[in-house]
Design a protein around this motif. Structure first.
Motif, PDB file in Angstrom:
ATOM      1  N   CYS A 286       0.820  -1.224   0.000  1.00 55.37           N
ATOM      2  CA  CYS A 286       0.000   0.000   0.000  1.00 55.37           C
ATOM      3  C   CYS A 286       0.846   1.263   0.000  1.00 55.37           C
ATOM      4  O   CYS A 286       0.343   2.356  -0.286  1.00 55.37           O
ATOM      5  N   TYR A 287       2.133   1.117   0.342  1.00 55.90           N
ATOM      6  CA  TYR A 287       3.013   2.294   0.383  1.00 55.90           C
ATOM      7  C   TYR A 287       4.401   1.898  -0.088  1.00 55.90           C
ATOM      8  O   TYR A 287       4.975   0.904   0.370  1.00 55.90           O
ATOM      9  N   VAL A 288       4.949   2.689  -1.000  1.00 56.11           N
ATOM     10  CA  VAL A 288       6.330   2.542  -1.436  1.00 56.11           C
ATOM     11  C   VAL A 288       6.969   3.924  -1.382  1.00 56.11           C
ATOM     12  O   VAL A 288       6.471   4.876  -1.987  1.00 56.11           O
ATOM     13  N   GLY A 289       8.051   4.040  -0.633  1.00 56.24           N
ATOM     14  CA  GLY A 289       8.728   5.321  -0.504  1.00 56.24           C
ATOM     15  C   GLY A 289      10.221   5.173  -0.729  1.00 56.24           C
ATOM     16  O   GLY A 289      10.814   4.147  -0.385  1.00 56.24           O
ATOM     17  N   MET A 290      10.847   6.192  -1.326  1.00 55.91           N
ATOM     18  CA  MET A 290      12.288   6.148  -1.608  1.00 55.91           C
ATOM     19  C   MET A 290      12.923   7.464  -1.209  1.00 55.91           C
ATOM     20  O   MET A 290      12.405   8.536  -1.528  1.00 55.91           O
ATOM     21  N   ILE A 291      14.037   7.374  -0.503  1.00 59.71           N
ATOM     22  CA  ILE A 291      14.735   8.581  -0.092  1.00 59.71           C
ATOM     23  C   ILE A 291      15.513   9.161  -1.273  1.00 59.71           C
ATOM     24  O   ILE A 291      15.899   8.426  -2.201  1.00 59.71           O
ATOM     25  N   GLY A 292      15.731  10.470  -1.252  1.00 63.89           N
ATOM     26  CA  GLY A 292      16.539  11.068  -2.311  1.00 63.89           C
ATOM     27  C   GLY A 292      16.006  12.414  -2.769  1.00 63.89           C
ATOM     28  O   GLY A 292      14.851  12.767  -2.510  1.00 63.89           O
ATOM     29  N   SER A 293      16.851  13.121  -3.459  1.00 62.88           N
ATOM     30  CA  SER A 293      16.497  14.434  -3.984  1.00 62.88           C
ATOM     31  C   SER A 293      15.614  14.298  -5.220  1.00 62.88           C
ATOM     32  O   SER A 293      15.481  13.212  -5.792  1.00 62.88           O
ATOM     33  N   SER A 294      15.053  15.406  -5.650  1.00 68.98           N
ATOM     34  CA  SER A 294      14.235  15.407  -6.863  1.00 68.98           C
ATOM     35  C   SER A 294      15.076  15.033  -8.075  1.00 68.98           C
ATOM     36  O   SER A 294      14.607  14.341  -8.988  1.00 68.98           O
ATOM     37  N   LYS A 295      16.339  15.461  -8.095  1.00 69.37           N
ATOM     38  CA  LYS A 295      17.233  15.143  -9.211  1.00 69.37           C
ATOM     39  C   LYS A 295      17.470  13.633  -9.292  1.00 69.37           C
ATOM     40  O   LYS A 295      17.381  13.032 -10.373  1.00 69.37           O
ATOM     41  N   LYS A 296      17.761  13.031  -8.156  1.00 72.82           N
ATOM     42  CA  LYS A 296      17.969  11.578  -8.118  1.00 72.82           C
ATOM     43  C   LYS A 296      16.694  10.852  -8.524  1.00 72.82           C
ATOM     44  O   LYS A 296      16.719   9.895  -9.300  1.00 72.82           O
TER      45      LYS A 296
END
Length: 348
Positions: A286-296
């Motif tokens: 139900c949730y997928v999240g990834m760390i990182g900047s908008s550029k990445k």
């Protein structure tokens, strides 16, 4: 509940009796609902809560007496929070609660049940506890059985297999204790639904506070990394499971990801993040999240699109991850991530 069950297990394994107080019925406006639990030790210390205030204090007092009462295994106490007793205690909630107090002896049978109970919750399995006792305010006898997922309905003298099966089903549906009386016997079924699983890919500096905080707010936390020096119990003592992967190429092979699961991607590099994200988007989580900047994020998204991943699938990913609170340190980032998980779990 998971922490309470684990603490009960530890106390029993250490040879310490406990009084387990459970709200089995509640009506009106009460501090806690049916199913709330509190364990009372001989020294008066408690784990868990049944609402605090007057009721909790009275139960602690009754528990102290129950420890020294030889012929009572279970006792039921009723509290009317709409009468002068509650008014004198400056309580405004009102309502009525029935509390069941069980003397948990630190014998092998009871200890084995709570070991199995604790292990089942860590594995994310649904569990039902059946408690059989005399149909009286104070019961001299008490026995309990633990049923895990897909386990056959047990035989209980005085109750048909059909009635036990229906009792268990009702408990699973309502997520509260269900009581059935049969002449001089009482059977209580209480089911425990596993906490939602949170799979954290990456065991670095952000993962540590994230795992600890997520566990404290009732997520079943699984940490995965391909580095044993990072993915270990010393760094993640609160995690329910820690898995050291050979690599991230087949990261979900041994995982049971359902519609109630959450996935966080915080590996040590963009390539690993992309590898895990491509697999995560194929799950029903139900949730997928990834760390990182908008550029990445944009670079990874563009690469996935070139590989044939649809925009609809990519839109499932929360990136940058977490709520926008201006987080800077790993601990602050953990707060923003877990806050977003709580928001999703709450249906917002």
């Amino acid at each position: 509940m998971k922490k309470l069950v684990h603490n009960i297990r530890l106390q029993l394994e250490s040879g310490n009796d406990l009084i387990l107080a459970s709200i089995v019925e509640s009506t009106g406006s009460t501090p806690r609902s049916s199913g709330s639990k509190m364990a009372v030790r001989r020294d008066g210390k408690i784990d868990g809560t049944i609402g605090g205030g007057l009721v909790e204090a009275l139960v602690q007092r009754a528990a102290a007496k129950l420890f020294d009462t030889q012929n009572i295994a279970v006792s039921f106490k009723e509290f009317d929070l709409s009468n002068t007793l509650a008014a004198n205690a400056d309580m405004i909630c009102g309502g009525h609660v029935t509390v069941m107090m069980e003397h948990l002896y630190a014998d092998k049978e009871t200890t084995d049940i709570f070991i199995k109970f604790d292990n089942s919750l860590k594995l994310g399995q649904k569990v039902t506890i059946l408690s059989l006792m005399d149909n009286e305010e104070n019961s001299a006898t008490s026995s309990r059985m633990l049923l895990t997922q897909n386990q056959a309905t047990p035989a209980v003298q005085g109750f048909s297999e059909k009635s036990i099966s229906e009792l268990q089903a009702a408990s699973l549906k309502k997520d509260t204790p269900i009581i059935q009386d049969n002449h001089n016997q009482r059977l209580i079924a209480e089911s425990f639904t596993p906490q939602p699983s949170l799979f954290i890919f990456g065991a670095g500096h952000v993962s540590r506070p994230t795992a600890a905080l997520a566990t404290s707010v009732n997520f079943r936390t699984v940490v995965l990394d391909d580095r044993i020096d990072f993915a270990n119990i010393e760094r993640f003592p609160e995690a329910d499971e820690i898995e050291v992967l050979p690599n991230f190429n087949n990261a979900f092979a041994n995982l049971e990801v359902t519609e109630d699961s959450y996935i966080i991607i915080v590996t040590r590099g963009h390539l690993h993040d992309k590898t895990v994200l491509a697999q995560a988007l194929k799950t029903p989580a139900c949730y997928v999240g990834m760390i990182g900047s908008s550029k990445k994020r944009n670079a990874i998204y563009d690469a996935l699109l070139e590989e044939g991943v649809t925009q609809t699938s990519i839109d499932r990913c929360h990136c940058p991850i977490g709520l926008g609170i201006g987080a800077q340190t790993p601990e602050e980032i953990a707060v923003s991530i877990v806050a977003e998980l709580i928001k999703k779990r709450a249906g917002d």
